[in-house]
Design a protein around this motif. Structure first.
Motif, mmCIF file in Angstrom:
data_model
loop_
_atom_site.group_PDB
_atom_site.id
_atom_site.type_symbol
_atom_site.label_atom_id
_atom_site.label_comp_id
_atom_site.label_asym_id
_atom_site.label_seq_id
_atom_site.Cartn_x
_atom_site.Cartn_y
_atom_site.Cartn_z
ATOM 1 N N UNK A 7 -17.292 12.468 53.945
ATOM 2 C CA UNK A 7 -16.184 12.088 55.134
ATOM 3 C C UNK A 7 -15.142 11.230 54.454
ATOM 4 N N UNK A 8 -15.565 10.183 53.700
ATOM 5 C CA UNK A 8 -14.658 9.288 53.475
ATOM 6 C C UNK A 8 -13.575 9.708 52.445
ATOM 7 N N UNK A 9 -13.686 11.070 51.754
ATOM 8 C CA UNK A 9 -12.642 11.526 50.942
ATOM 9 C C UNK A 9 -12.016 12.625 51.508
ATOM 10 N N UNK A 10 -12.163 13.245 52.700
ATOM 11 C CA UNK A 10 -11.802 14.440 53.327
ATOM 12 C C UNK A 10 -10.224 14.191 53.532
ATOM 13 N N UNK A 11 -9.797 13.319 54.015
ATOM 14 C CA UNK A 11 -8.279 12.923 54.337
ATOM 15 C C UNK A 11 -7.617 12.966 52.873
ATOM 16 N N UNK A 12 -8.074 12.078 51.867
ATOM 17 C CA UNK A 12 -7.537 12.057 50.585
ATOM 18 C C UNK A 12 -7.283 13.471 49.919
ATOM 19 N N UNK A 13 -8.419 14.234 50.021
ATOM 20 C CA UNK A 13 -8.482 15.705 49.430
ATOM 21 C C UNK A 13 -7.415 16.603 50.050
ATOM 22 N N UNK A 14 -7.500 16.384 51.447
ATOM 23 C CA UNK A 14 -6.584 17.128 52.313
ATOM 24 C C UNK A 14 -5.061 16.868 51.796
ATOM 25 N N UNK A 15 -4.805 15.617 51.599
ATOM 26 C CA UNK A 15 -3.507 15.057 51.163
ATOM 27 C C UNK A 15 -3.019 15.703 49.827
ATOM 28 N N UNK A 16 -4.112 15.744 48.845
ATOM 29 C CA UNK A 16 -3.836 16.332 47.621
ATOM 30 C C UNK A 16 -3.611 17.813 47.832
ATOM 31 N N UNK A 17 -4.247 18.512 48.535
ATOM 32 C CA UNK A 17 -4.155 19.971 48.775
ATOM 33 C C UNK A 17 -2.772 20.100 49.578
ATOM 34 N N UNK A 18 -2.526 19.317 50.429
ATOM 35 C CA UNK A 18 -0.971 19.457 50.998
ATOM 36 C C UNK A 18 0.232 19.154 49.987
ATOM 37 N N UNK A 51 4.504 21.228 46.528
ATOM 38 C CA UNK A 51 4.974 21.379 45.169
ATOM 39 C C UNK A 51 5.194 22.838 44.747
ATOM 40 N N UNK A 52 4.059 23.670 45.263
ATOM 41 C CA UNK A 52 4.005 25.000 44.951
ATOM 42 C C UNK A 52 5.043 26.033 45.469
ATOM 43 N N UNK A 53 5.368 25.459 46.816
ATOM 44 C CA UNK A 53 6.441 26.295 47.535
ATOM 45 C C UNK A 53 7.596 25.700 47.487
ATOM 46 N N UNK A 54 7.956 24.659 46.777
ATOM 47 C CA UNK A 54 9.476 24.156 46.690
ATOM 48 C C UNK A 54 10.436 25.293 46.621
ATOM 49 N N UNK A 55 11.383 25.038 47.239
ATOM 50 C CA UNK A 55 12.600 26.241 47.274
ATOM 51 C C UNK A 55 11.985 27.500 47.966
ATOM 52 N N UNK A 56 11.094 27.548 48.705
ATOM 53 C CA UNK A 56 10.396 28.767 49.529
ATOM 54 C C UNK A 56 10.732 28.570 50.833
ATOM 55 N N UNK A 57 11.242 29.376 51.561
ATOM 56 C CA UNK A 57 11.356 29.009 53.245
ATOM 57 C C UNK A 57 10.213 29.502 53.753
ATOM 58 N N UNK A 58 9.851 28.793 54.873
ATOM 59 C CA UNK A 58 8.721 29.011 55.708
ATOM 60 C C UNK A 58 8.508 30.506 56.008
ATOM 61 N N UNK A 59 9.790 31.185 56.415
ATOM 62 C CA UNK A 59 9.637 32.673 56.784
ATOM 63 C C UNK A 59 9.276 33.309 55.694
ATOM 64 N N UNK A 60 9.769 33.104 54.309
ATOM 65 C CA UNK A 60 9.477 33.850 53.189
ATOM 66 C C UNK A 60 8.005 33.754 52.909
ATOM 67 N N UNK A 61 7.517 32.461 52.974
ATOM 68 C CA UNK A 61 5.792 32.220 52.797
ATOM 69 C C UNK A 61 5.307 32.935 53.856
ATOM 70 N N UNK A 62 5.461 32.959 55.034
ATOM 71 C CA UNK A 62 4.783 33.656 56.130
ATOM 72 C C UNK A 62 4.698 35.095 56.016
#
Length: 153
Positions: A100-111, A116-127
């Motif tokens: 439980x102590x690392x959940x927030x940090x891991x979610x920050x890593x995933x976010x 970084x992976x969706x840089x330059x991609x519009x939200x509608x394109x990704x959806x």
């Protein structure tokens, strides 16, 4: 005009998946969790008390593979098995304070990786991309169901 079945995309999907895993694992190494272990921990955090077979279904993994992940998580102090009060033969899985102590940090890593992976991609394109990928997944799962039905006949 080219048909959809003439467009090869399986290797691209595989490459994206492998790269995503590699970069996630690089970022998460400081917590001692692999991507598979993180997925299991996060699922258990949100659904405390699952049985191993239920967790396997949620993660869409084989129960034996999930068992190995849970064994490692338990050894590392992130997950504990507790007796099922309704079934003496079964165990319920729970995250520990350490997890439980690392959940927030891991979610920050995933976010951050998603950013970084969706840089330059519009939200509608990704959806739209996700909608198409979900339809492909549904089609492939329907093939699985057809194979199961054919075996039963």
């Amino acid at each position: 005009m080219e048909k959809t079945e003439d467009i090869s995309f399986g290797y691209l999907l595989n490459d994206v998946t492998l790269l995503f895993r590699k970069h996630f694992d690089r970022r998460a190494v400081k917590f001692g969790l692999t991507r598979a272990q993180w997925r299991a921990t996060k699922m258990l955090y949100h659904r405390e008390g699952l049985r191993q077979t239920e967790l396997a279904e949620y993660l869409e993994m084989e129960p034996i593979a999930v068992g190995r992940v849970i064994d490692r998580l338990q050894s590392a102090g992130f997950v504990e098995r507790r007796p099922d009060p309704k079934d003496r033969r079964a165990w319920r899985l729970h995250t520990t304070e350490q997890a439980r102590g690392v959940i927030a940090d891991m979610e920050d890593i995933a976010r951050g990786l998603r950013r970084d992976a969706t840089q330059g991609i519009e939200r509608t394109e990704l959806e739209q991309c996700l909608a198409v990928l979900n339809r492909i997944k549904d089609n492939l799962q329907a093939l699985d169901q057809q194979a199961v039905n054919a075996q039963e006949d």
